[in-house]
Every structure is written in structure tokens, then in C-alpha cells.
Design an enzyme around this catalytic site. Structure first.
Site, PDB file in Angstrom:
ATOM      1  N   SER A  77      42.097  41.050  41.019  1.00  0.00           N
ATOM      2  CA  SER A  77      41.122  39.957  41.050  1.00  0.00           C
ATOM      3  C   SER A  77      41.004  39.324  42.428  1.00  0.00           C
ATOM      4  O   SER A  77      39.941  38.810  42.785  1.00  0.00           O
ATOM      5  CB  SER A  77      41.495  38.887  40.027  1.00  0.00           C
ATOM      6  OG  SER A  77      42.797  38.390  40.265  1.00  0.00           O
ATOM      7  N   ASP A 239      40.315  27.314  37.962  1.00  0.00           N
ATOM      8  CA  ASP A 239      41.401  27.778  37.096  1.00  0.00           C
ATOM      9  C   ASP A 239      42.775  27.481  37.682  1.00  0.00           C
ATOM     10  O   ASP A 239      43.791  27.718  37.051  1.00  0.00           O
ATOM     11  CB  ASP A 239      41.255  29.265  36.765  1.00  0.00           C
ATOM     12  CG  ASP A 239      41.489  30.201  37.950  1.00  0.00           C
ATOM     13  OD1 ASP A 239      41.895  29.726  39.040  1.00  0.00           O
ATOM     14  OD2 ASP A 239      41.263  31.414  37.789  1.00  0.00           O
ATOM     15  N   HIS A 242      43.274  31.257  40.940  1.00  0.00           N
ATOM     16  CA  HIS A 242      42.572  32.104  41.900  1.00  0.00           C
ATOM     17  C   HIS A 242      41.958  31.239  43.007  1.00  0.00           C
ATOM     18  O   HIS A 242      41.636  30.073  42.772  1.00  0.00           O
ATOM     19  CB  HIS A 242      41.455  32.888  41.203  1.00  0.00           C
ATOM     20  CG  HIS A 242      41.964  33.879  40.194  1.00  0.00           C
ATOM     21  ND1 HIS A 242      42.160  33.548  38.869  1.00  0.00           N
ATOM     22  CD2 HIS A 242      42.340  35.176  40.327  1.00  0.00           C
ATOM     23  CE1 HIS A 242      42.622  34.599  38.219  1.00  0.00           C
ATOM     24  NE2 HIS A 242      42.750  35.599  39.077  1.00  0.00           N
TER      25      HIS A 242
END
Length: 274
Positions: A77, A239, A242
Site C-alpha cells: 500500500s 486512518d 498510511h
């Protein structure tokens, strides 16, 4: 990476590997519940802005110049840019534009990175990339190996094997090694220290394996993670796990020099220890 999975795996790993007492295990388990309540859930898929970027900063464009430098991005990610608010703020876009400007030639960007990927998943991404081997590749992977409790040595060996496949096909590869998970402040201590220890051990092992096969590595733990610790409110996405667009811009600024250097361009770079 997945924040919920990380804290659960750290507690299980600490209990099984470290031989924790019942009291210590209870403490860490309680901390994991607290951390899971604090770390938000990532929603949706990473944005994508693959295409051709021109030296004047425009792009992606639909035309396909014959002299384009090809750049592939592989990994998890962090490579995919989960958390960036817009396509323009993806790390891959910053890098493609920077390379195009430095090279004074178009850059064709292709993203193979998939959120949640572990090093053991890289083979599928490399398979696709090698259908038309790129000139240059950036790989960022490893955080999810911590969540799955993969052996550090096994993870690093798998990385070297897949990076070696790219190199043998004529692709110049740069790898961003595992960041320091101590920067994820919603994970309380001492649980965060366990995450940091595992991540840094993996980064060192990655660097050793990459040095062995002659592939450049960039220590994200040394060059990026300290800024995330000190400027968490500015650099993390909603979040809290990230990076956001500003965080990815910082990471791209650190990675651009090594990529330019690897591509034989003018921007100099001095490596720091992992």
C-alpha cells in the site's frame, strides 16, 4: 499495511516467540485493543494515475512517445499510495514527474503495487511487469511481512529473488526498505517497540540481501520515519496508519535522488545505513 492486523499479530508473535508471562501478555493484549480502537480503517482502493508524464510537468497524457523512460512501481500500500487524497499526490506521480524533468524526456508510469501485499506476493507483480520489462522499477514492501510474522531472513531472501528477476531482465531496481513502525503513534508502548524492532530487523536484512546482489536500497526508516514521528498530524492520512499526500511527497523527495542516480541522470545520492 493493515493496522488492525498489525496489532493483533504483534501480540501473538510476542507471546509465542518472546515467552511472555501471563501478566505481560495481558498488558500487550489490552494495548492491542486500545490501538485497534484508535487506528481507523482504510476505505476504498488506492488512486491510480498511470500514463505518460512530460518534462514540462504535464500528464498523464494519452500519447505514447517512442523515447519514454519506463517506470514500474511494485509492492504494498505504501508503493500504491493508499491514503493520498488525489492522483496528483500519489508518490508514483511525484516520482514520474521528477524523473521526466531530470531526464528531459517523457516517463511512462505503470503501477503494479497492491495494497496488503507481502513479499511473498511480489512474484505475481513481477510476472506482470516482465511482460514488458521496464527501464526502472521501484519496490516498497515488507510492512505486511511483520503482520504475518514471516521470518525476517525468509522475507529478505524472497525480496532478493524477485528483485533479481527484474535485474536479470535488464531493469534497474531501487528498493525502499521497511519503514520504522515506531512512527505509528496510535500503537502504545511497549507494543510499538516490538513493531519497531521487527521492522528495523527486516530493513537490515533486506539491505544485506540487496547489497549481495548489487541492487540499490533506500532506508525509509532512517530518511523518512523520523519526520513521521515528529510531524504525525501533518503526514498521516485519516486512518492514522498510511501517509497522506504530504507524507508521500516527503517519501518521494527521498526516493527521487536514488532513482535518478540509478537511471544515470544527474541528481547525486549518498546512501545512509539501514
Amino acid at each position: 499495511m493493515a493496522g488492525m492486523r498489525l496489532v493483533r499479530a504483534l501480540v501473538l508473535g510476542a507471546g509465542s516467540v518472546g515467552g511472555l508471562s501471563g501478566a505481560a501478555y495481558g498488558l500487550l493484549n489490552g494495548q492491542s485493543r486500545r490501538a485497534r480502537s484508535m487506528i481507523g480503517k482504510a476505505t476504498g482502493l488506492p488512486l491510480n494515475a498511470d500514463g505518460v508524464y512530460l518534462p514540462d510537468g504535464t500528464g498523464p497524457v494519452t500519447d505514447e512517445p517512442h523515447d519514454a523512460l519506463t517506470l514500474a512501481v511494485l509492492g504494498d500500500s505504501l508503493a500504491a499510495g493508499l491514503g493520498a487524497e488525489t492522483e496528483d499526490r500519489l508518490p508514483s506521480v511525484h516520482l514520474a514527474r521528477g524523473l521526466a524533468e531530470e531526464a528531459d524526456r517523457p516517463v511512462r508510469l505503470t503501477t503494479h503495487a497492491i495494497s496488503g501485499s507481502r513479499t511473498s506476493d511480489l512474484d505475481e507483480q513481477v510476472d506482470v511487469a516482465l511482460i514488458s520489462p521496464p527501464d526502472l522499477a521501484l519496490v516498497i514492501v515488507g510492512g505486511n511481512d511483520v503482520t504475518s510474522r514471516m521470518r525476517v531472513g525468509t522475507s529478505a531472501e524472497l525480496l532478493a529473488a524477485q528483485v533479481g528477476r527484474l535485474a536479470r531482465a535488464g531493469t534497474t531496481v531501487v528498493v525502499g526498505t521497511c519503514p520504522d513502525l515506531d512512527a505509528i503513534t496510535p500503537i502504545p508502548q511497549p507494543l510499538r517497540a516490538i513493531a519497531s524492532h521487527w521492522g528495523l530487523a527486516l530493513a537490515r536484512a533486506q539491505r544485506r540481501e540487496l547489497d549481495r546482489i548489487g541492487v540499490r536500497s533506500v532506508s525509509l526508516a532512517a530518511l523518512v520515519s523520523p519526520e513521521f514521528r515528529h510531524r504525525a498530524d501533518e503526514l498521516f492520512s485519516g486512518d492514522r496508519f498510511h501517509p497522506n499526500g504530504a507524507g508521500y511527497e516527503l517519501a518521494a523527495s527521498v526516493l527521487l535522488g536514488p532513482l535518478c542516480d540509478a537511471a544515470g541522470l544527474t541528481r547525486g545520492w549518498e546512501p545512509l545505513p539501514a
